[in-house]
Write a protein that holds these residues in place. Sequence first.
Motif, mmCIF file in Angstrom:
data_model
loop_
_atom_site.group_PDB
_atom_site.id
_atom_site.type_symbol
_atom_site.label_atom_id
_atom_site.label_comp_id
_atom_site.label_asym_id
_atom_site.label_seq_id
_atom_site.Cartn_x
_atom_site.Cartn_y
_atom_site.Cartn_z
ATOM 1 N N MET A 153 0.822 -1.214 0.000
ATOM 2 C CA MET A 153 0.000 0.000 0.000
ATOM 3 C C MET A 153 0.857 1.265 0.000
ATOM 4 O O MET A 153 0.422 2.311 -0.470
ATOM 5 C CB MET A 153 -0.940 0.025 1.213
ATOM 6 N N LEU A 154 2.066 1.175 0.531
ATOM 7 C CA LEU A 154 2.954 2.336 0.542
ATOM 8 C C LEU A 154 3.741 2.479 -0.761
ATOM 9 O O LEU A 154 4.358 3.515 -0.990
ATOM 10 C CB LEU A 154 3.918 2.246 1.724
ATOM 11 N N SER A 155 3.686 1.455 -1.600
ATOM 12 C CA SER A 155 4.395 1.531 -2.879
ATOM 13 C C SER A 155 3.617 2.434 -3.841
ATOM 14 O O SER A 155 2.419 2.670 -3.656
ATOM 15 C CB SER A 155 4.552 0.133 -3.477
ATOM 16 N N PRO A 156 4.262 2.935 -4.888
ATOM 17 C CA PRO A 156 3.552 3.790 -5.854
ATOM 18 C C PRO A 156 2.346 3.096 -6.494
ATOM 19 O O PRO A 156 1.289 3.703 -6.650
ATOM 20 C CB PRO A 156 4.618 4.125 -6.898
ATOM 21 N N GLY A 157 2.489 1.823 -6.836
ATOM 22 C CA GLY A 157 1.367 1.098 -7.433
ATOM 23 C C GLY A 157 0.203 0.943 -6.469
ATOM 24 O O GLY A 157 -0.962 1.092 -6.849
ATOM 25 N N GLY A 158 0.514 0.645 -5.221
ATOM 26 C CA GLY A 158 -0.534 0.514 -4.219
ATOM 27 C C GLY A 158 -1.247 1.820 -3.949
ATOM 28 O O GLY A 158 -2.460 1.859 -3.745
ATOM 29 N N ARG A 159 -0.495 2.906 -3.953
ATOM 30 C CA ARG A 159 -1.109 4.217 -3.750
ATOM 31 C C ARG A 159 -2.024 4.581 -4.899
ATOM 32 O O ARG A 159 -3.107 5.137 -4.696
ATOM 33 C CB ARG A 159 -0.024 5.264 -3.576
ATOM 34 N N ILE A 160 -1.628 4.249 -6.125
ATOM 35 C CA ILE A 160 -2.479 4.535 -7.285
ATOM 36 C C ILE A 160 -3.748 3.697 -7.232
ATOM 37 O O ILE A 160 -4.855 4.214 -7.422
ATOM 38 C CB ILE A 160 -1.700 4.298 -8.596
ATOM 39 N N VAL A 161 -3.589 2.398 -6.941
ATOM 40 C CA VAL A 161 -4.759 1.506 -6.888
ATOM 41 C C VAL A 161 -5.739 1.934 -5.792
ATOM 42 O O VAL A 161 -6.956 1.848 -5.969
ATOM 43 C CB VAL A 161 -4.311 0.035 -6.703
ATOM 44 N N SER A 162 -5.227 2.410 -4.679
ATOM 45 C CA SER A 162 -6.121 2.803 -3.591
ATOM 46 C C SER A 162 -6.712 4.199 -3.784
ATOM 47 O O SER A 162 -7.727 4.529 -3.178
ATOM 48 C CB SER A 162 -5.392 2.725 -2.249
ATOM 49 N N THR A 163 -6.113 5.030 -4.628
ATOM 50 C CA THR A 163 -6.593 6.394 -4.821
ATOM 51 C C THR A 163 -7.548 6.527 -5.999
ATOM 52 O O THR A 163 -8.477 7.336 -5.950
ATOM 53 C CB THR A 163 -5.401 7.350 -5.016
ATOM 54 N N VAL A 164 -7.373 5.749 -7.050
ATOM 55 C CA VAL A 164 -8.180 5.891 -8.266
ATOM 56 C C VAL A 164 -9.678 5.712 -8.015
ATOM 57 O O VAL A 164 -10.474 6.517 -8.523
ATOM 58 C CB VAL A 164 -7.656 4.957 -9.385
ATOM 59 N N PRO A 165 -10.135 4.716 -7.249
ATOM 60 C CA PRO A 165 -11.586 4.628 -7.015
ATOM 61 C C PRO A 165 -12.164 5.882 -6.355
ATOM 62 O O PRO A 165 -13.251 6.332 -6.721
ATOM 63 C CB PRO A 165 -11.738 3.411 -6.105
ATOM 64 N N GLY A 166 -11.437 6.460 -5.412
ATOM 65 C CA GLY A 166 -11.907 7.694 -4.781
ATOM 66 C C GLY A 166 -11.960 8.853 -5.753
ATOM 67 O O GLY A 166 -12.874 9.681 -5.696
ATOM 68 N N LEU A 167 -10.976 8.914 -6.648
ATOM 69 C CA LEU A 167 -10.993 9.961 -7.664
ATOM 70 C C LEU A 167 -12.202 9.818 -8.582
ATOM 71 O O LEU A 167 -12.863 10.803 -8.918
ATOM 72 C CB LEU A 167 -9.700 9.928 -8.483
ATOM 73 N N VAL A 168 -12.501 8.595 -8.979
ATOM 74 C CA VAL A 168 -13.642 8.351 -9.863
ATOM 75 C C VAL A 168 -14.956 8.694 -9.156
ATOM 76 O O VAL A 168 -15.820 9.387 -9.715
ATOM 77 C CB VAL A 168 -13.648 6.884 -10.364
ATOM 78 N N ILE A 169 -15.104 8.227 -7.929
ATOM 79 C CA ILE A 169 -16.348 8.472 -7.184
ATOM 80 C C ILE A 169 -16.540 9.968 -6.935
ATOM 81 O O ILE A 169 -17.634 10.503 -7.148
ATOM 82 C CB ILE A 169 -16.352 7.679 -5.865
ATOM 83 N N ASN A 170 -15.503 10.646 -6.502
ATOM 84 C CA ASN A 170 -15.639 12.076 -6.230
ATOM 85 C C ASN A 170 -15.814 12.888 -7.505
ATOM 86 O O ASN A 170 -16.502 13.904 -7.500
ATOM 87 C CB ASN A 170 -14.446 12.574 -5.415
ATOM 88 N N GLY A 171 -15.214 12.446 -8.601
ATOM 89 C CA GLY A 171 -15.469 13.088 -9.883
ATOM 90 C C GLY A 171 -16.919 12.933 -10.299
ATOM 91 O O GLY A 171 -17.545 13.870 -10.805
ATOM 92 N N LEU A 172 -17.469 11.746 -10.057
ATOM 93 C CA LEU A 172 -18.879 11.502 -10.363
ATOM 94 C C LEU A 172 -19.790 12.353 -9.482
ATOM 95 O O LEU A 172 -20.794 12.894 -9.955
ATOM 96 C CB LEU A 172 -19.190 10.012 -10.176
ATOM 97 N N VAL A 173 -19.437 12.495 -8.215
ATOM 98 C CA VAL A 173 -20.240 13.333 -7.307
ATOM 99 C C VAL A 173 -20.185 14.796 -7.749
ATOM 100 O O VAL A 173 -21.208 15.483 -7.768
ATOM 101 C CB VAL A 173 -19.758 13.169 -5.849
ATOM 102 N N ALA A 174 -19.015 15.287 -8.109
ATOM 103 C CA ALA A 174 -18.899 16.681 -8.552
ATOM 104 C C ALA A 174 -19.694 16.908 -9.836
ATOM 105 O O ALA A 174 -20.431 17.897 -9.953
ATOM 106 C CB ALA A 174 -17.435 17.040 -8.772
ATOM 107 N N PHE A 175 -19.574 15.989 -10.793
ATOM 108 C CA PHE A 175 -20.304 16.128 -12.051
ATOM 109 C C PHE A 175 -21.809 15.995 -11.829
ATOM 110 O O PHE A 175 -22.603 16.747 -12.395
ATOM 111 C CB PHE A 175 -19.804 15.085 -13.060
ATOM 112 N N GLY A 176 -22.214 15.048 -10.972
ATOM 113 C CA GLY A 176 -23.635 14.888 -10.653
ATOM 114 C C GLY A 176 -24.203 16.098 -9.931
ATOM 115 O O GLY A 176 -25.356 16.489 -10.154
ATOM 116 N N GLY A 177 -23.402 16.720 -9.049
ATOM 117 C CA GLY A 177 -23.853 17.943 -8.388
ATOM 118 C C GLY A 177 -24.043 19.079 -9.371
ATOM 119 O O GLY A 177 -24.989 19.867 -9.264
ATOM 120 N N TRP A 178 -23.146 19.166 -10.352
ATOM 121 C CA TRP A 178 -23.285 20.193 -11.385
ATOM 122 C C TRP A 178 -24.548 19.959 -12.216
ATOM 123 O O TRP A 178 -25.302 20.890 -12.498
ATOM 124 C CB TRP A 178 -22.039 20.189 -12.261
#
Length: 151
Positions: free
Chosen positions: A75-100
Amino acid sequence: MDTPQDIPPSSDFNPTRAKAAQDLAVPAILMMVMAGLTLLYSLVSLAAPIDPEKYTHVYSDPSLPPQWRDAVMWMLSPGGRIVSTVPGLVINGLVAFGGWKMKNLQSYGLSMTAAILCCIPCCGPCMCLSLVPGIWSVILLNRPDVKAAFR
């Protein structure tokens, strides 16, 4: 000079739609702001370097099983950080776009999806703070006059 009372109403003006837009404006803006802040935080934390010395107490703990130690290291490796961060980026992007979309009364399904995602504390923006605009939006989006305004 024409006063506001003398101007005939526009043919595309709908008072019910204007009321729905006014009711949804505040929760939609709150959803967009919270999602934007969480997106910004995720991107900064993804780009920030990790100091492995801060986590030596975690993987040097003798009570920690070896598979957990390996998971922490991954999880502390670059790959683990990307894998754990991308779902949050997608979900929050969807929330921002849906709010708009909700603020502009454009897509009822996407607006409801964003509102429901805000109600999930682990997935939504700003963790538990997003419950307030999320529940508020779900309640407003289920009103018959607001549903009709999206059509």
